[in-house]
Write an enzyme that holds these catalytic residues in place. Structure first.
Site, PDB file in Angstrom:
ATOM      1  N   ASP A 168     -27.626  47.650  92.134  1.00  0.00           N
ATOM      2  CA  ASP A 168     -26.454  48.218  91.596  1.00  0.00           C
ATOM      3  C   ASP A 168     -26.938  49.272  90.725  1.00  0.00           C
ATOM      4  OD1 ASP A 168     -23.848  48.641  90.980  1.00  0.00           O
ATOM      5  OD2 ASP A 168     -24.159  47.898  89.057  1.00  0.00           O
ATOM      6  N   SER A 169     -26.045  50.200  90.360  1.00  0.00           N
ATOM      7  CA  SER A 169     -26.466  51.428  89.508  1.00  0.00           C
ATOM      8  C   SER A 169     -26.731  50.834  88.013  1.00  0.00           C
ATOM      9  CB  SER A 169     -25.247  52.281  89.541  1.00  0.00           C
ATOM     10  OG  SER A 169     -24.095  51.477  89.104  1.00  0.00           O
TER      11      SER A 169
ATOM     12  N   CYS B 176     -23.247  47.502  95.130  1.00  0.00           N
ATOM     13  CA  CYS B 176     -22.439  48.835  94.401  1.00  0.00           C
ATOM     14  C   CYS B 176     -21.643  49.390  95.497  1.00  0.00           C
ATOM     15  CB  CYS B 176     -23.695  49.714  94.001  1.00  0.00           C
ATOM     16  SG  CYS B 176     -23.179  51.059  93.592  1.00  0.00           S
TER      17      CYS B 176
ATOM     18  N   GLU C  73     -20.053  49.569  81.424  1.00  0.00           N
ATOM     19  CA  GLU C  73     -21.599  49.558  81.112  1.00  0.00           C
ATOM     20  C   GLU C  73     -21.676  49.409  79.548  1.00  0.00           C
ATOM     21  OE1 GLU C  73     -24.650  50.139  82.615  1.00  0.00           O
ATOM     22  OE2 GLU C  73     -23.252  49.368  84.394  1.00  0.00           O
TER      23      GLU C  73
ATOM     24  N   CYS D 215     -15.150  48.635  93.224  1.00  0.00           N
ATOM     25  CA  CYS D 215     -16.292  48.942  92.439  1.00  0.00           C
ATOM     26  C   CYS D 215     -16.613  47.496  91.739  1.00  0.00           C
ATOM     27  CB  CYS D 215     -15.936  49.857  91.445  1.00  0.00           C
ATOM     28  SG  CYS D 215     -17.122  50.099  90.184  1.00  0.00           S
ATOM     29  N   THR D 216     -18.037  47.315  91.794  1.00  0.00           N
ATOM     30  CA  THR D 216     -18.541  45.836  91.503  1.00  0.00           C
ATOM     31  C   THR D 216     -18.470  45.714  89.906  1.00  0.00           C
ATOM     32  OG1 THR D 216     -20.830  46.584  91.472  1.00  0.00           O
ATOM     33  CG2 THR D 216     -20.070  45.238  93.359  1.00  0.00           C
ATOM     34  N   HIS D 217     -18.289  46.825  89.124  1.00  0.00           N
ATOM     35  CA  HIS D 217     -18.082  46.767  87.968  1.00  0.00           C
ATOM     36  C   HIS D 217     -16.451  46.252  87.485  1.00  0.00           C
ATOM     37  CE1 HIS D 217     -21.632  49.528  87.836  1.00  0.00           C
ATOM     38  NE2 HIS D 217     -21.592  49.094  86.326  1.00  0.00           N
TER      39      HIS D 217
END
Lengths: 267, 267
Positions: B11-12, B74, B153, B185-187
């Site tokens: 992922d990012s 991601c 984040e 979005c995986t976030h």
């Protein structure tokens, strides 16, 4: 093109129509061919070897229809013959037990899962083995419910007798503090309202039918075999029993008018 | 044996940990290797070609770790590079967009689906295309929410600012009468409590993270690559950012202590 070929589905009778209904909903562009072995239904108390012989007869018929995938839309036939069936033809063969097991692993919150099914399915212990392959920590309890299939085949799911039988057969499993219950027979989703009422709040019911259609979708996509741009799919139904009765019950359950032909299989 | 090799995930930044958490839950016997590209996070407003270059750098690193499958955990990287990534190695490569799309097809009752994601993901229109491949009748509305990734984040998902931003960005999608919302979005699953509050009752939230772990399970099983009888799986985490910070945040989110090493990738 292989993606344009139909999906073949089979069941001992009407139960597999719960999978068909979900294929219509989740894969609306797929052609299908369905075989219901109503003449020899129920499978659930027969010898596994006999069920396997029936399964292979129907798979041979479906293979002649040039299907691209076979869904064994019957827990009993899956338990009795899936492993042997997988190597029988060079096309994907999907049973209902693996998708139902995966959905229960997904759904359970406290790790206590119940399974109800026919005698053959429950004696095979297939659900417990599938679940434990992936997560050996989960607690799985089994219970066979022999009379349930007949209630569905005879279209008596809303009767007082259905409520009594469901209450009676589920009593031991209600004591097991499960949080998830696998309806391990494709007939059982038609009893889901009664089963849900008896089990009470907070128990997730897993329909192996819904989950199997979903897993079929994933497999077809990975294998690049999805039928795209097919707005008028063809749906063919065959029964070893009475086509008129199958047409009447099937059209009502699927909420659309279907065409049904009779077929004869050697006994 | 190929089944004993780890699953690689990338992922990012931290977002892919939502997929890791579901792999722990749904595939508890699998070894994993995770790479978070925190140094270059967020990906969501970069050029797709740049994201694809980062993706390939990380995939090369994972391939050196001899993984059996790569999960692009991601959405932005999936949108930018999945198709090219699939032919890069001779192992299955799974993105998060296809499983999330299939889950929305499964969940929707009235056929109206919303998708939220980063700018790259939404501009790619990948969810709509995936959903329409299977069912062109479904209505799909898109909305990009650029600031959401930073909220996660920076670990500010429970702030007043988060609530204000979520309310603001979701306002147009609330008018669309959707019944299902894909957290593309995986976030975003880490913002799910706030998103659920803003969207209100009766909207099913689809976490592409949960669905991706489930589809990984199905693919590994079909390919006979499940890791069985592995009660003490190994979990390795790498970050291009600060390993101590990754360890602190990651351990908290995953509710277990993790070990993290730093890696350097060419820019």
């Amino acid at each position: 093109m292989s993606s344009k070929r139909p999906i073949g589905l089979l069941d001992s009778g009407f139960g597999g129509l719960t999978v068909v209904s979900e294929v219509f909903r989740q894969l609306p562009q797929e052609d299908i061919v369905y075989v219901g072995d109503n003449l020899r239904c129920p499978y659930g108390s027969r010898e596994p070897q006999e069920v396997k012989r029936y399964l292979f007869q129907i798979m041979d018929f479906l293979a002649e229809q040039d299907v691209k995938m076979i869904i064994i839309a019957c827990n009993t036939a899956t338990a009795a013959g899936l492993e042997a069936a997988k190597s029988r033809y060079n096309i994907p063969v999907l049973g209902v037990i693996t998708p139902g097991s995966r959905a229960a692993i997904f759904a359970t919150q406290r790790g206590r899962i119940g399974v109800i099914g026919t005698e053959v399915t429950i004696r095979s212990d297939s659900y417990r083995r599938e679940i434990h392959r992936i997560n050996p920590q989960l607690h799985v309890v089994n219970r066979s419910c022999p009379p349930f299939v007949q209630l569905v085949e005879e279209d008596r799911t809303d009767s007082a007798e259905a409520r009594l039988l469901v209450r009676d057969y589920l009593a031991p499993i209600r004591e097991e503090q499960i949080d998830t219950l696998i309806l391990g027979c494709t007939h059982y989703p038609l009893l889901a309202p009664v089963i849900g009422e008896v089990m009470g709040e907070g128990i997730t019911l897993i329909s192996s039918a819904e989950e199997t259609a979903r897993e079929a979708s994933a497999i077809l996509q990975v294998k690049q075999m999805l039928n795209e741009q097919n707005p008028h799919p063809s749906h063919r139904f065959y029964t070893t029993g009475n086509p008129d009765y199958f047409c009447e019950v099937g059209s009502r359950w699927l909420k659309r008018s279907i065409e049904v032909a009779g077929i004869k299989l050697d006994d």
